[in-house]
Design a protein around this motif. Structure first.
Motif, PDB file in Angstrom:
ATOM      1  N   TRP A   1      28.106  36.618  37.175  1.00 36.88           N
ATOM      2  CA  TRP A   1      29.304  37.465  37.172  1.00 36.88           C
ATOM      3  C   TRP A   1      29.815  37.713  38.584  1.00 36.88           C
ATOM      4  CZ3 TRP A   1      26.690  41.229  33.218  1.00 36.88           C
ATOM      5  CH2 TRP A   1      26.804  40.680  31.931  1.00 36.88           C
ATOM      6  N   THR A   2      28.905  37.801  39.550  1.00 37.21           N
ATOM      7  CA  THR A   2      29.327  37.994  40.942  1.00 37.21           C
ATOM      8  C   THR A   2      30.119  36.800  41.435  1.00 37.21           C
ATOM      9  OG1 THR A   2      27.410  39.409  41.426  1.00 37.21           O
ATOM     10  CG2 THR A   2      28.526  38.388  43.297  1.00 37.21           C
ATOM     11  N   ILE A   3      29.620  35.603  41.138  1.00 34.74           N
ATOM     12  CA  ILE A   3      30.315  34.386  41.587  1.00 34.74           C
ATOM     13  C   ILE A   3      31.658  34.255  40.881  1.00 34.74           C
ATOM     14  CG2 ILE A   3      30.228  31.867  41.661  1.00 34.74           C
ATOM     15  CD1 ILE A   3      27.167  32.106  41.910  1.00 34.74           C
ATOM     16  N   ALA A   4      31.688  34.492  39.565  1.00 38.82           N
ATOM     17  CA  ALA A   4      32.947  34.399  38.818  1.00 38.82           C
ATOM     18  C   ALA A   4      33.953  35.433  39.303  1.00 38.82           C
ATOM     19  CB  ALA A   4      32.688  34.569  37.320  1.00 38.82           C
ATOM     20  N   ALA A   5      33.452  36.618  39.683  1.00 37.10           N
ATOM     21  CA  ALA A   5      34.339  37.660  40.202  1.00 37.10           C
ATOM     22  C   ALA A   5      34.981  37.224  41.512  1.00 37.10           C
ATOM     23  CB  ALA A   5      33.560  38.961  40.402  1.00 37.10           C
ATOM     24  N   THR A   6      34.195  36.577  42.374  1.00 37.85           N
ATOM     25  CA  THR A   6      34.739  36.123  43.658  1.00 37.85           C
ATOM     26  C   THR A   6      35.734  34.979  43.480  1.00 37.85           C
ATOM     27  OG1 THR A   6      32.917  34.547  44.030  1.00 37.85           O
ATOM     28  CG2 THR A   6      32.629  36.786  44.862  1.00 37.85           C
ATOM     29  N   GLN A   7      35.749  34.376  42.280  1.00 37.45           N
ATOM     30  CA  GLN A   7      36.750  33.354  41.970  1.00 37.45           C
ATOM     31  C   GLN A   7      38.016  33.954  41.373  1.00 37.45           C
ATOM     32  OE1 GLN A   7      33.808  30.808  39.623  1.00 37.45           O
ATOM     33  NE2 GLN A   7      34.926  29.215  40.717  1.00 37.45           N
ATOM     34  N   GLY A   8      38.002  35.292  41.191  1.00 43.52           N
ATOM     35  CA  GLY A   8      39.205  35.964  40.708  1.00 43.52           C
ATOM     36  C   GLY A   8      39.221  36.283  39.228  1.00 43.52           C
TER      37      GLY A   8
ATOM     38  N   VAL B   1      40.890  39.009  47.160  1.00 46.06           N
ATOM     39  CA  VAL B   1      41.319  37.899  48.014  1.00 46.06           C
ATOM     40  C   VAL B   1      41.659  36.676  47.162  1.00 46.06           C
ATOM     41  CG1 VAL B   1      40.535  36.214  49.735  1.00 46.06           C
ATOM     42  CG2 VAL B   1      40.081  38.652  50.078  1.00 46.06           C
ATOM     43  N   ALA B   2      40.810  36.388  46.165  1.00 51.12           N
ATOM     44  CA  ALA B   2      41.044  35.230  45.299  1.00 51.12           C
ATOM     45  C   ALA B   2      42.319  35.405  44.484  1.00 51.12           C
ATOM     46  CB  ALA B   2      39.845  35.018  44.373  1.00 51.12           C
ATOM     47  N   VAL B   3      42.551  36.620  43.988  1.00 51.89           N
ATOM     48  CA  VAL B   3      43.760  36.886  43.203  1.00 51.89           C
ATOM     49  C   VAL B   3      44.999  36.782  44.087  1.00 51.89           C
ATOM     50  CG1 VAL B   3      45.022  38.658  41.918  1.00 51.89           C
ATOM     51  CG2 VAL B   3      42.580  38.313  41.496  1.00 51.89           C
TER      52      VAL B   3
END
Length: 294
Positions: A240-247, A280-282
Motif C-alpha cells: 500500500w505504501t508503494i501504491a500510494a507513492t504512485q498516486g 507529488v505523483a498526483v
C-alpha cells in the motif's frame, strides 16, 4: 565473500569438480546460488538443494515485488510527455496506432481542428479518425493482425462487455503474453470471479504479481488486500505504501486505517512521507490542458 565461499561457487555443487577450460559450470537458473557441471549433477543434487533453492527464489521474487517502480504501468502521454492519470476515463487509446493519449492533448487537438476547420485526425499519428464505430473496429482489427497487445486487449474488453467471457479470456491471455500489463490485471479479476475460466487462486495471484512488478498500482493495492486478509499485515502495508507513492488514493486510505488501528505498524513519519509522495505523483499528472478538458 570469503575465499572458501568463492571456491565453492567455482565448483560443481554436486560432484565438486572445479571449473576449467574443459569444464564450464552453469548456474541453477532458479536461485543462482550454486553451479553444476552437468544436468545429471543438477538432478542428483536436487534433494539437498531444494529447500535453499525455494527460499532464495522467494527472496528474489520479493526483491522484484517490493522494488519501487520508476513509473506506473500506464507510462506517459506520448504527446505532452506527462504521466498518464490512473483514472482511465482521463485518457483513451487510439484505434489507429494504439497510443494512449491524455484528455488534455485530445482536447487541444480537437480545439485546433474546430478553430482551423480541419478534418478529425489522430493527435499522434495524424491518421484520419473514422466517423463510425465500424470504421474504428476496422482500424483495431488491423492492429490485432499485427499482434498489437493494446488492440488485442481492447478487443477483449469489447467481448467482455458483450458477455462473451470465453473470447475475452482468450484475447486477454494473448495480450498478457505480449506484455500488456493491464491484461494481466484483468486476468487476475477473471480468475477471481470465474468469468470465462474456473476460479483459480494461484493463477489469480500470479497475474496480480506480474502486473504489480510491472508498476500497476491497482494490482499492487489488490495484492496488499490479499496479504492483509491472509494475515501478512506488514507485507500489505509495504504494498500500500508503494501504491500510494504512485498516486493511488485507495492505498493512502488503507495506510491511514493501518496507522489508526495497528499501533506501530505504520509510523507517523512513514505516513507523512507516503502522503507527500502521493501528492507529488498526483500533481505530476496535472496540466492546464487537462484541467481545461474536464
Amino acid at each position: 565473500m570469503s575465499d572458501e565461499s568463492e571456491a565453492d561457487v567455482l565448483c560443481c555443487a554436486s560432484c565438486g569438480v572445479a571449473e576449467c577450460d574443459d569444464i564450464k559450470l552453469k548456474n541453477c537458473t532458479a536461485c543462482y546460488l550454486v553451479k553444476y557441471c552437468s544436468l545429471k549433477c543438477q538432478k542428483d543434487h536436487r534433494p539437498k538443494h531444494k529447500r535453499a533453492c525455494k527460499k532464495r527464489m522467494a527472496e528474489l521474487r520479493d526483491e522484484l515485488l517490493f522494488k519501487q517502480p520508476e513509473s506506473t504501468n500506464l507510462g506517459d502521454c506520448p504527446i505532452c510527455c506527462l504521466p498518464l492519470p490512473l483514472d482511465l476515463s482521463k485518457s483513451s487509446a487510439a484505434t489507429c496506432c494504439s497510443k494512449t493519449i491524455c484528455t488534455g492533448c485530445n482536447y487541444a487537438n480537437q480545439k485546433r481542428e474546430v478553430e482551423e476547420r480541419l478534418g478529425k485526425k489522430c493527435p499522434f499519428c495524424r491518421t484520419s479518425v473514422p466517423g463510425t464505430d465500424e470504421g474504428c473496429d476496422k482500424q483495431r482489427m488491423k492492429r490485432i493482425e499485427m499482434n498489437d497487445p493494446m488492440a488485442i486487449f481492447q478487443e477483449g474488453g469489447e467481448q467482455y462487455h458483450k458477455g462473451d467471457y470465453s473470447s475475452a479470456f482468450e484475447l486477454y491471455t494473448k495480450a498478457a503474453e505480449l506484455g500488456e500489463l493491464e491484461a494481466h490485471h484483468t486476468l487476475s479479476i477473471m480468475y477471481h470471479n470465474g468469468h470465462g475460466v474456473e476460479k483459480d487462486r494461484g493463477k489469480e495471484m500470479h497475474h496480480l504479481e506480474v502486473a504489480t512488478i510491472g508498476g500497476h498500482p491497482i494490482a499492487r493495492h489488490n495484492l496488499g488486500c490479499h496479504e492483509w486478509r491472509t494475515g501478512n499485515k506488514e507485507r500489505a502495508a509495504k504494498h500500500w505504501t508503494i501504491a500510494a507513492t504512485q498516486g493511488f488514493d485507495e492505498s493512502i486510505k488503507s495506510l491511514m486505517d493501518v496507522f489508526r488501528e495497528e499501533d506501530g505498524m505504520v509510523s507517523k513519519d512513514d505516513l507523512a512521507v507516503a502522503l507527500r509522495a502521493h501528492q507529488v505523483a498526483v500533481d505530476a499528472t496535472k496540466s492546464p490542458q487537462r484541467e481545461a478538458a474536464e
